[in-house]
Design a protein around this motif. Structure first.
Motif: not given
Length: 250
Positions: A3-18
Protein backbone atom coordinates in the motif's frame (compact mmCIF):
# COMPACT_ATOMS: atom_id res chain seq x y z
CA UNK A 1 0.40 -6.63 -1.53
CA UNK A 2 1.89 -3.17 -0.99
CA UNK A 3 0.00 0.00 0.00
CA UNK A 4 1.26 3.46 -0.94
CA UNK A 5 0.07 7.07 -0.91
CA UNK A 6 0.66 10.22 -2.94
CA UNK A 7 -0.56 13.81 -3.21
CA UNK A 8 -3.11 14.35 -5.95
CA UNK A 9 -3.64 17.43 -8.13
CA UNK A 10 -4.94 19.55 -5.22
CA UNK A 11 -2.77 18.11 -2.45
CA UNK A 12 -5.33 15.54 -1.25
CA UNK A 13 -3.58 12.41 -0.01
CA UNK A 14 -4.76 9.31 -1.84
CA UNK A 15 -3.90 5.66 -1.20
CA UNK A 16 -3.33 2.87 -3.68
CA UNK A 17 -2.50 -0.81 -3.44
CA UNK A 18 -0.41 -2.95 -5.76
CA UNK A 19 -0.20 -6.66 -6.44
CA UNK A 20 1.91 -8.58 -8.93
CA UNK A 21 4.53 -7.85 -11.55
CA UNK A 22 4.20 -7.29 -15.29
CA UNK A 23 2.03 -5.12 -17.49
CA UNK A 24 0.29 -2.39 -15.41
CA UNK A 25 -3.49 -2.35 -15.17
CA UNK A 26 -5.17 0.38 -13.12
CA UNK A 27 -8.52 -0.64 -11.58
CA UNK A 28 -10.85 1.91 -9.97
CA UNK A 29 -13.53 0.78 -7.50
CA UNK A 30 -17.16 1.80 -7.15
CA UNK A 31 -19.02 4.28 -4.96
CA UNK A 32 -19.15 3.56 -1.20
CA UNK A 33 -16.52 0.82 -1.74
CA UNK A 34 -12.72 0.62 -1.84
CA UNK A 35 -9.97 -1.25 -3.65
CA UNK A 36 -9.90 -4.08 -1.14
CA UNK A 37 -13.63 -4.73 -1.32
CA UNK A 38 -14.04 -4.50 -5.10
CA UNK A 39 -10.85 -6.07 -6.42
CA UNK A 40 -9.04 -8.05 -3.72
CA UNK A 41 -11.72 -9.63 -1.52
CA UNK A 42 -13.41 -11.60 -4.29
CA UNK A 43 -10.31 -12.54 -6.27
CA UNK A 44 -10.40 -10.38 -9.42
CA UNK A 45 -6.99 -8.84 -8.67
CA UNK A 46 -5.47 -12.26 -7.94
CA UNK A 47 -6.70 -13.59 -11.28
CA UNK A 48 -5.00 -10.72 -13.07
CA UNK A 49 -1.80 -11.25 -11.08
CA UNK A 50 -1.83 -14.93 -12.03
CA UNK A 51 -2.16 -13.84 -15.68
CA UNK A 52 1.00 -11.75 -15.41
CA UNK A 53 -0.28 -8.26 -14.59
CA UNK A 54 0.81 -5.59 -12.11
CA UNK A 55 -2.53 -4.54 -10.63
CA UNK A 56 -2.72 -0.94 -9.34
CA UNK A 57 -5.83 -0.17 -7.28
CA UNK A 58 -6.43 3.33 -5.91
CA UNK A 59 -8.89 4.24 -3.19
CA UNK A 60 -10.95 7.15 -4.49
CA UNK A 61 -10.97 10.34 -2.45
CA UNK A 62 -13.57 10.07 0.35
CA UNK A 63 -13.16 6.27 0.27
CA UNK A 64 -11.04 3.57 1.91
CA UNK A 65 -7.63 4.69 3.12
CA UNK A 66 -7.64 7.92 1.09
CA UNK A 67 -8.35 11.32 2.63
CA UNK A 68 -12.00 12.18 3.29
CA UNK A 69 -12.19 15.98 3.19
CA UNK A 70 -15.43 17.73 4.13
CA UNK A 71 -14.61 20.99 2.35
CA UNK A 72 -16.75 21.43 -0.79
CA UNK A 73 -13.68 22.82 -2.58
CA UNK A 74 -12.21 19.29 -2.53
CA UNK A 75 -14.93 18.05 -4.91
CA UNK A 76 -14.78 20.02 -8.18
CA UNK A 77 -16.24 18.54 -11.37
CA UNK A 78 -14.15 15.62 -12.67
CA UNK A 79 -12.08 15.46 -9.45
CA UNK A 80 -11.98 11.65 -9.64
CA UNK A 81 -10.72 11.64 -13.22
CA UNK A 82 -8.10 14.21 -12.23
CA UNK A 83 -7.06 11.95 -9.34
CA UNK A 84 -6.65 9.03 -11.74
CA UNK A 85 -4.63 11.20 -14.10
CA UNK A 86 -2.45 12.30 -11.19
CA UNK A 87 -1.80 8.69 -10.15
CA UNK A 88 -0.92 7.68 -13.72
CA UNK A 89 1.50 10.61 -13.89
CA UNK A 90 2.93 9.85 -10.43
CA UNK A 91 3.67 6.27 -11.47
CA UNK A 92 5.00 7.32 -14.88
CA UNK A 93 2.64 4.97 -16.72
CA UNK A 94 2.65 5.23 -20.50
CA UNK A 95 1.82 1.66 -21.61
CA UNK A 96 -0.96 0.31 -19.39
CA UNK A 97 -4.60 -0.78 -19.25
CA UNK A 98 -7.38 0.99 -17.36
CA UNK A 99 -10.73 -0.09 -15.95
CA UNK A 100 -13.26 0.22 -13.20
CA UNK A 101 -16.55 -0.89 -11.69
CA UNK A 102 -19.62 1.40 -11.56
CA UNK A 103 -18.29 4.81 -10.41
CA UNK A 104 -14.81 3.53 -11.22
CA UNK A 105 -15.93 2.71 -14.75
CA UNK A 106 -17.49 6.16 -15.13
CA UNK A 107 -14.21 7.64 -13.91
CA UNK A 108 -12.43 5.58 -16.56
CA UNK A 109 -14.73 7.05 -19.22
CA UNK A 110 -13.97 10.56 -18.01
CA UNK A 111 -10.20 9.91 -18.14
CA UNK A 112 -10.57 8.68 -21.72
CA UNK A 113 -12.85 11.55 -22.76
CA UNK A 114 -10.58 14.20 -21.25
CA UNK A 115 -7.57 12.82 -23.13
CA UNK A 116 -5.05 14.28 -20.69
CA UNK A 117 -3.38 11.11 -19.39
CA UNK A 118 -1.45 8.85 -21.77
CA UNK A 119 -4.06 6.75 -23.52
CA UNK A 120 -4.33 3.16 -22.25
CA UNK A 121 -4.00 0.23 -24.62
CA UNK A 122 -7.40 -1.16 -23.58
CA UNK A 123 -10.17 -0.21 -21.17
CA UNK A 124 -12.74 -2.12 -19.12
CA UNK A 125 -16.11 -0.66 -18.10
CA UNK A 126 -17.88 -2.96 -15.66
CA UNK A 127 -21.10 -2.28 -13.78
CA UNK A 128 -21.83 0.71 -16.04
CA UNK A 129 -24.54 1.12 -18.67
CA UNK A 130 -25.43 3.94 -21.04
CA UNK A 131 -27.51 5.97 -18.57
CA UNK A 132 -24.72 5.85 -16.01
CA UNK A 133 -22.47 7.63 -18.52
CA UNK A 134 -24.66 10.09 -20.40
CA UNK A 135 -27.13 11.09 -17.64
CA UNK A 136 -25.66 10.88 -14.15
CA UNK A 137 -28.38 12.95 -12.45
CA UNK A 138 -30.73 10.08 -11.56
CA UNK A 139 -28.04 8.04 -9.83
CA UNK A 140 -26.73 11.15 -8.09
CA UNK A 141 -30.22 11.88 -6.78
CA UNK A 142 -30.59 8.32 -5.50
CA UNK A 143 -27.33 8.46 -3.59
CA UNK A 144 -28.05 11.96 -2.25
CA UNK A 145 -31.20 10.53 -0.67
CA UNK A 146 -29.23 7.61 0.78
CA UNK A 147 -26.64 9.93 2.33
CA UNK A 148 -28.91 12.69 3.61
CA UNK A 149 -31.35 10.17 5.09
CA UNK A 150 -28.70 7.70 6.19
CA UNK A 151 -30.01 5.26 8.81
CA UNK A 152 -33.68 5.96 8.12
CA UNK A 153 -34.35 3.47 5.33
CA UNK A 154 -35.97 0.10 5.91
CA UNK A 155 -35.97 -3.19 3.99
CA UNK A 156 -37.93 -2.71 0.78
CA UNK A 157 -37.01 0.95 0.34
CA UNK A 158 -35.09 1.66 -2.90
CA UNK A 159 -32.27 3.15 -0.83
CA UNK A 160 -31.98 0.26 1.65
CA UNK A 161 -29.32 -1.86 -0.09
CA UNK A 162 -26.98 1.10 -0.66
CA UNK A 163 -27.46 2.14 2.97
CA UNK A 164 -26.67 -1.40 4.14
CA UNK A 165 -23.53 -1.54 1.99
CA UNK A 166 -22.30 1.79 3.33
CA UNK A 167 -22.75 0.51 6.87
CA UNK A 168 -20.52 -2.49 6.07
CA UNK A 169 -17.76 -0.29 4.61
CA UNK A 170 -17.93 2.31 7.37
CA UNK A 171 -17.92 5.20 4.90
CA UNK A 172 -18.13 8.89 5.80
CA UNK A 173 -21.52 10.17 4.56
CA UNK A 174 -20.51 13.84 4.60
CA UNK A 175 -17.38 13.26 2.52
CA UNK A 176 -19.23 10.92 0.17
CA UNK A 177 -21.85 13.60 -0.49
CA UNK A 178 -19.09 15.71 -2.00
CA UNK A 179 -18.39 13.00 -4.58
CA UNK A 180 -21.80 13.63 -6.13
CA UNK A 181 -20.70 17.14 -7.09
CA UNK A 182 -17.83 15.71 -9.15
CA UNK A 183 -20.12 13.88 -11.61
CA UNK A 184 -19.83 14.98 -15.25
CA UNK A 185 -21.92 13.54 -18.08
CA UNK A 186 -20.17 12.21 -21.18
CA UNK A 187 -21.99 12.88 -24.44
CA UNK A 188 -22.59 10.30 -27.20
CA UNK A 189 -20.33 12.41 -29.45
CA UNK A 190 -17.51 12.14 -26.93
CA UNK A 191 -18.05 8.39 -26.59
CA UNK A 192 -17.90 8.00 -30.37
CA UNK A 193 -14.34 9.35 -30.30
CA UNK A 194 -13.08 6.67 -27.88
CA UNK A 195 -11.69 4.41 -30.58
CA UNK A 196 -9.72 1.95 -28.49
CA UNK A 197 -10.68 -1.63 -27.55
CA UNK A 198 -13.18 -1.48 -24.68
CA UNK A 199 -14.91 -4.30 -22.83
CA UNK A 200 -18.29 -3.54 -21.22
CA UNK A 201 -19.19 -6.07 -18.50
CA UNK A 202 -22.66 -6.14 -16.97
CA UNK A 203 -24.58 -8.28 -14.53
CA UNK A 204 -27.52 -10.15 -16.06
CA UNK A 205 -29.86 -8.76 -13.38
CA UNK A 206 -28.36 -5.27 -13.12
CA UNK A 207 -31.05 -2.72 -13.99
CA UNK A 208 -29.57 0.26 -12.12
CA UNK A 209 -27.27 1.95 -14.64
CA UNK A 210 -28.98 1.61 -18.02
CA UNK A 211 -28.16 -0.69 -20.90
CA UNK A 212 -24.74 -2.33 -21.16
CA UNK A 213 -25.34 -3.19 -24.82
CA UNK A 214 -26.44 0.40 -25.37
CA UNK A 215 -23.17 1.71 -23.96
CA UNK A 216 -21.12 -0.72 -26.05
CA UNK A 217 -23.03 0.38 -29.17
CA UNK A 218 -21.94 4.00 -28.63
CA UNK A 219 -18.26 3.02 -28.51
CA UNK A 220 -16.47 2.32 -31.82
CA UNK A 221 -14.43 -0.70 -30.71
CA UNK A 222 -16.43 -2.09 -27.78
CA UNK A 223 -18.28 -5.29 -27.07
CA UNK A 224 -20.31 -6.31 -24.05
CA UNK A 225 -20.17 -9.45 -21.93
CA UNK A 226 -22.88 -10.57 -19.53
CA UNK A 227 -22.00 -12.18 -16.20
CA UNK A 228 -24.28 -13.40 -13.38
CA UNK A 229 -25.51 -11.01 -10.73
CA UNK A 230 -27.08 -7.63 -10.11
CA UNK A 231 -25.33 -4.31 -9.49
CA UNK A 232 -24.30 -5.26 -5.96
CA UNK A 233 -23.37 -8.89 -6.59
CA UNK A 234 -21.78 -8.98 -10.06
CA UNK A 235 -18.56 -7.48 -8.69
CA UNK A 236 -18.23 -10.47 -6.36
CA UNK A 237 -18.40 -13.07 -9.13
CA UNK A 238 -15.39 -14.99 -10.37
CA UNK A 239 -16.71 -14.41 -13.88
CA UNK A 240 -15.79 -10.72 -13.60
CA UNK A 241 -12.09 -11.44 -13.14
CA UNK A 242 -12.19 -14.15 -15.79
CA UNK A 243 -13.73 -11.78 -18.36
CA UNK A 244 -11.13 -9.13 -17.57
CA UNK A 245 -8.24 -11.56 -17.97
CA UNK A 246 -9.64 -12.95 -21.22
CA UNK A 247 -9.99 -9.43 -22.69
CA UNK A 248 -6.61 -8.10 -21.57
CA UNK A 249 -4.67 -11.18 -22.70
CA UNK A 250 -6.36 -11.59 -26.11
Amino acid sequence: MDMHSFSSFDGTTLAWREMGQGRPVVLIHGYFSDAGTNWIKYGSAARLVDAGFRVIMPDLRAHGDSAKPHDAAAYPPDALARDAEALIAHLGLTDYDLGGYSLGARTTVRVLARGIAPRPRRAILSGLGDEGVTDTARRAGHFRRVLTGFGSFRHGDPEFMAQAFLKTTGGDPQALLGILDTFVDTTPAELARLDLPILVIGGADDDEVGSFAGLAAMLPEAHDVEIPGNHMSAVTRRELGAAMVSFLTA
